[in-house]
Scaffold this motif. Sequence first.
Motif, PDB file in Angstrom:
ATOM      1  N   THR A   1      -2.326   8.276-112.660  1.00  0.00           N
ATOM      2  CA  THR A   1      -1.177   7.367-112.668  1.00  0.00           C
ATOM      3  C   THR A   1      -0.072   7.988-113.495  1.00  0.00           C
ATOM      4  OG1 THR A   1      -2.605   5.431-112.471  1.00  0.00           O
ATOM      5  CG2 THR A   1      -0.395   5.058-113.336  1.00  0.00           C
ATOM      6  N   LEU A   2       1.123   8.040-112.921  1.00  0.00           N
ATOM      7  CA  LEU A   2       2.286   8.609-113.606  1.00  0.00           C
ATOM      8  C   LEU A   2       3.283   7.526-113.972  1.00  0.00           C
ATOM      9  CD1 LEU A   2       3.211  11.482-111.091  1.00  0.00           C
ATOM     10  CD2 LEU A   2       1.442  11.480-112.844  1.00  0.00           C
ATOM     11  N   GLN A   3       3.820   7.612-115.163  1.00  0.00           N
ATOM     12  CA  GLN A   3       4.986   6.788-115.493  1.00  0.00           C
ATOM     13  C   GLN A   3       6.201   7.701-115.512  1.00  0.00           C
ATOM     14  OE1 GLN A   3       4.856   4.293-118.846  1.00  0.00           O
ATOM     15  NE2 GLN A   3       2.938   3.310-118.253  1.00  0.00           N
ATOM     16  N   LEU A   4       7.226   7.283-114.784  1.00  0.00           N
ATOM     17  CA  LEU A   4       8.439   8.094-114.703  1.00  0.00           C
ATOM     18  C   LEU A   4       9.525   7.533-115.616  1.00  0.00           C
ATOM     19  CD1 LEU A   4       8.619   8.829-110.880  1.00  0.00           C
ATOM     20  CD2 LEU A   4       7.192   9.860-112.659  1.00  0.00           C
ATOM     21  N   LYS A   5      10.499   8.371-115.936  1.00  0.00           N
ATOM     22  CA  LYS A   5      11.571   7.960-116.850  1.00  0.00           C
ATOM     23  C   LYS A   5      12.388   6.800-116.309  1.00  0.00           C
ATOM     24  CE  LYS A   5      11.804  12.355-119.258  1.00  0.00           C
ATOM     25  NZ  LYS A   5      12.437  13.682-119.370  1.00  0.00           N
ATOM     26  N   ASN A   6      12.459   6.655-114.997  1.00  0.00           N
ATOM     27  CA  ASN A   6      13.239   5.554-114.416  1.00  0.00           C
ATOM     28  C   ASN A   6      12.423   4.272-114.293  1.00  0.00           C
ATOM     29  OD1 ASN A   6      11.547   6.056-112.298  1.00  0.00           O
ATOM     30  ND2 ASN A   6      13.129   6.632-110.834  1.00  0.00           N
ATOM     31  N   GLY A   7      11.222   4.248-114.872  1.00  0.00           N
ATOM     32  CA  GLY A   7      10.424   3.025-114.877  1.00  0.00           C
ATOM     33  C   GLY A   7       9.435   2.918-113.716  1.00  0.00           C
ATOM     34  N   THR A   8       9.596   3.769-112.717  1.00  0.00           N
ATOM     35  CA  THR A   8       8.684   3.758-111.572  1.00  0.00           C
ATOM     36  C   THR A   8       7.299   4.243-111.998  1.00  0.00           C
ATOM     37  OG1 THR A   8      10.483   4.189-110.033  1.00  0.00           O
ATOM     38  CG2 THR A   8       8.280   4.800-109.285  1.00  0.00           C
ATOM     39  N   VAL A   9       6.255   3.660-111.374  1.00  0.00           N
ATOM     40  CA  VAL A   9       4.882   4.123-111.565  1.00  0.00           C
ATOM     41  C   VAL A   9       4.404   4.715-110.239  1.00  0.00           C
ATOM     42  CG1 VAL A   9       2.490   3.389-111.989  1.00  0.00           C
ATOM     43  CG2 VAL A   9       4.357   2.471-113.390  1.00  0.00           C
ATOM     44  N   ILE A  10       3.790   5.884-110.309  1.00  0.00           N
ATOM     45  CA  ILE A  10       3.249   6.541-109.113  1.00  0.00           C
ATOM     46  C   ILE A  10       1.751   6.740-109.305  1.00  0.00           C
ATOM     47  CG2 ILE A  10       3.363   8.570-107.601  1.00  0.00           C
ATOM     48  CD1 ILE A  10       6.053   7.350-107.681  1.00  0.00           C
TER      49      ILE A  10
ATOM     50  N   THR B   1      21.890   3.159-103.274  1.00  0.00           N
ATOM     51  CA  THR B   1      21.034   2.096-103.785  1.00  0.00           C
ATOM     52  C   THR B   1      21.323   0.756-103.120  1.00  0.00           C
ATOM     53  OG1 THR B   1      21.113   3.236-105.889  1.00  0.00           O
ATOM     54  CG2 THR B   1      20.159   1.032-105.907  1.00  0.00           C
ATOM     55  N   GLY B   2      20.297   0.157-102.514  1.00  0.00           N
ATOM     56  CA  GLY B   2      20.421  -1.177-101.971  1.00  0.00           C
ATOM     57  C   GLY B   2      21.125  -1.248-100.626  1.00  0.00           C
ATOM     58  N   ILE B   3      21.390  -0.095 -99.994  1.00  0.00           N
ATOM     59  CA  ILE B   3      22.072  -0.102 -98.701  1.00  0.00           C
ATOM     60  C   ILE B   3      21.126   0.453 -97.642  1.00  0.00           C
ATOM     61  CG2 ILE B   3      24.016   0.837 -97.381  1.00  0.00           C
ATOM     62  CD1 ILE B   3      25.667   0.777 -99.891  1.00  0.00           C
TER      63      ILE B   3
ATOM     64  N   VAL C   1      11.851  15.382 -94.652  1.00  0.00           N
ATOM     65  CA  VAL C   1      11.396  14.961 -95.978  1.00  0.00           C
ATOM     66  C   VAL C   1      12.345  13.897 -96.506  1.00  0.00           C
ATOM     67  CG1 VAL C   1      10.367  17.214 -96.496  1.00  0.00           C
ATOM     68  CG2 VAL C   1      12.727  16.742 -97.191  1.00  0.00           C
ATOM     69  N   THR C   2      11.871  13.205 -97.540  1.00  0.00           N
ATOM     70  CA  THR C   2      12.668  12.160 -98.183  1.00  0.00           C
ATOM     71  C   THR C   2      12.728  12.454 -99.675  1.00  0.00           C
ATOM     72  OG1 THR C   2      11.994  10.534 -96.543  1.00  0.00           O
ATOM     73  CG2 THR C   2      12.811   9.683 -98.639  1.00  0.00           C
ATOM     74  N   LEU C   3      13.947  12.441-100.214  1.00  0.00           N
ATOM     75  CA  LEU C   3      14.151  12.691-101.640  1.00  0.00           C
ATOM     76  C   LEU C   3      14.594  11.426-102.344  1.00  0.00           C
ATOM     77  CD1 LEU C   3      16.476  15.854-101.455  1.00  0.00           C
ATOM     78  CD2 LEU C   3      13.995  15.747-101.198  1.00  0.00           C
ATOM     79  N   GLN C   4      14.019  11.200-103.525  1.00  0.00           N
ATOM     80  CA  GLN C   4      14.588  10.174-104.403  1.00  0.00           C
ATOM     81  C   GLN C   4      15.312  10.882-105.520  1.00  0.00           C
ATOM     82  OE1 GLN C   4      12.112   7.118-105.817  1.00  0.00           O
ATOM     83  NE2 GLN C   4      11.351   6.555-103.797  1.00  0.00           N
ATOM     84  N   LEU C   5      16.559  10.474-105.748  1.00  0.00           N
ATOM     85  CA  LEU C   5      17.364  11.109-106.791  1.00  0.00           C
ATOM     86  C   LEU C   5      17.416  10.230-108.032  1.00  0.00           C
ATOM     87  CD1 LEU C   5      20.326  12.548-104.693  1.00  0.00           C
ATOM     88  CD2 LEU C   5      17.990  13.413-105.008  1.00  0.00           C
ATOM     89  N   LYS C   6      17.758  10.850-109.148  1.00  0.00           N
ATOM     90  CA  LYS C   6      17.794  10.121-110.426  1.00  0.00           C
ATOM     91  C   LYS C   6      18.809   8.986-110.424  1.00  0.00           C
ATOM     92  CE  LYS C   6      15.869  13.863-113.163  1.00  0.00           C
ATOM     93  NZ  LYS C   6      16.131  15.057-113.985  1.00  0.00           N
ATOM     94  N   ASN C   7      19.854   9.099-109.623  1.00  0.00           N
ATOM     95  CA  ASN C   7      20.864   8.028-109.577  1.00  0.00           C
ATOM     96  C   ASN C   7      20.507   6.922-108.593  1.00  0.00           C
ATOM     97  OD1 ASN C   7      21.335   9.166-107.109  1.00  0.00           O
ATOM     98  ND2 ASN C   7      23.443   9.791-107.520  1.00  0.00           N
ATOM     99  N   GLY C   8      19.285   6.954-108.050  1.00  0.00           N
ATOM    100  CA  GLY C   8      18.848   5.878-107.176  1.00  0.00           C
ATOM    101  C   GLY C   8      19.082   6.148-105.698  1.00  0.00           C
TER     102      GLY C   8
END
Lengths: 75, 75, 75, 75, 75, 75, 75
Positions: free
Chosen positions: F19-28, G51-53, G18-25
């Motif tokens: 289980t990972l905790q990420l800096k943005n609060g997400t858990v993987i 984010t949210g769209i 592939v799908t990327l998640q970026l630090k800015n959401g």
Amino acid sequence: MNQGRPFDVLSDARGKDVTLQLKNGTVITGKLLSFDIHLNLVLEEAKEYKTGIETGEEIGTTIVRGDTIVLVKGL
Amino acid sequence: MNQGRPFDVLSDARGKDVTLQLKNGTVITGKLLSFDIHLNLVLEEAKEYKTGIETGEEIGTTIVRGDTIVLVKGL
Amino acid sequence: MNQGRPFDVLSDARGKDVTLQLKNGTVITGKLLSFDIHLNLVLEEAKEYKTGIETGEEIGTTIVRGDTIVLVKGL
Amino acid sequence: MNQGRPFDVLSDARGKDVTLQLKNGTVITGKLLSFDIHLNLVLEEAKEYKTGIETGEEIGTTIVRGDTIVLVKGL
Amino acid sequence: MNQGRPFDVLSDARGKDVTLQLKNGTVITGKLLSFDIHLNLVLEEAKEYKTGIETGEEIGTTIVRGDTIVLVKGL
Amino acid sequence: MNQGRPFDVLSDARGKDVTLQLKNGTVITGKLLSFDIHLNLVLEEAKEYKTGIETGEEIGTTIVRGDTIVLVKGL
Amino acid sequence: MNQGRPFDVLSDARGKDVTLQLKNGTVITGKLLSFDIHLNLVLEEAKEYKTGIETGEEIGTTIVRGDTIVLVKGL
């Protein structure tokens, strides 16, 4: 005379009063004693001005980490 | 006598009380035991003052990561 | 003539007025005196424009840390 | 006996209970098993205390990245 | 033909219009003149679009620091 | 048997659920396939739990950048 | 067959979506063309989901800086 590169300019400022702006908004003034290649600075007779406060707190000889500095002015 | 470079100033402060300001607003006081080139510090009999709280919590011997430090004062 | 790489473009701008945008929203203008490989810049006759404020404050010769800069314009 | 440098102090703390403060406000306690030069730590029987919550959650053997650590106390 | 690696793709884009998204939300458009290994870019006839503002401000030849860039599109 | 250093502990965890905790609060969560010296991890059959949401979204084989990780637990 | 290390996994994903998640959401999807050791990625036929769209904006061939990436999924 040096070529005006950033570290030359700092070198010439040793013994003089400088003003630092930090990333957290704090302003530090003091007499520049020394620095290193990370832009860590040592100020003597330093004063610390927190954001929005006019009166500086005397904090004596102080090491300021280079990576917290935005700019050094009054050179 | 050393040349007053940042690490020289820290070296002279070993065994003395110093005050750290951290990037998260916390203030740490304690007796400087040692440090390394990353500015990681070891303080003995350290006290931690969270933002806006007057009373320090005693936290004993403590390693503070260099990259969380804004400045070291009281040198 | 140089090849237009970022540091060549900066080199050609020495002695000219440039405008910096910083990560904290501040805008700095001044005459570019010098720079180093970290993009630390020295500006002369610098002015500092805080976010949302029209009037610049004169801050004299100033070193701006490269890692606080977003962009350099007016080249 | 070692010289009390930060990594020496950590080395002496192996097998003992330590407390970490992380940059996100979380507090982690546990028995220090090991660490590396990045200050990545391995704790056994770790507990995680989220900001403002008294009760720790048991999280077992845990690797904490060094660059998320503010300080290590209780050494 | 190159192998499509990130710097190859940038190299092929020299002289063309590109669009940058920056970490602070700003969008920059312009003709790519050059770049370096830090992904510092030089744009000519650049325009700057601040967050939520439709009209771009002309900012001329501009150096954008690589570490402020999220992505480069329109390649 | 290895010496329990952080990368040894990760190495022993390959093929197991972590289980990972990420800096943005997400858990993987997911089965650890591999990692590199930057602590970039590959998880198989990963699930992503956004802050404050109980149900995980299945995201398949996933690379998580090491510099976004706070801690790896369940080792 | 490779050993499943992070860059091996990326290498096997070239030519796939592939799908990327970026630090800015932001979420970015696209066909992986290439990458480098900094995890800078080139995607073709990329789409950007703020984010949210729900609806993605087509952004064509795009370079995404590695240090803005949280995770790469759908591998």
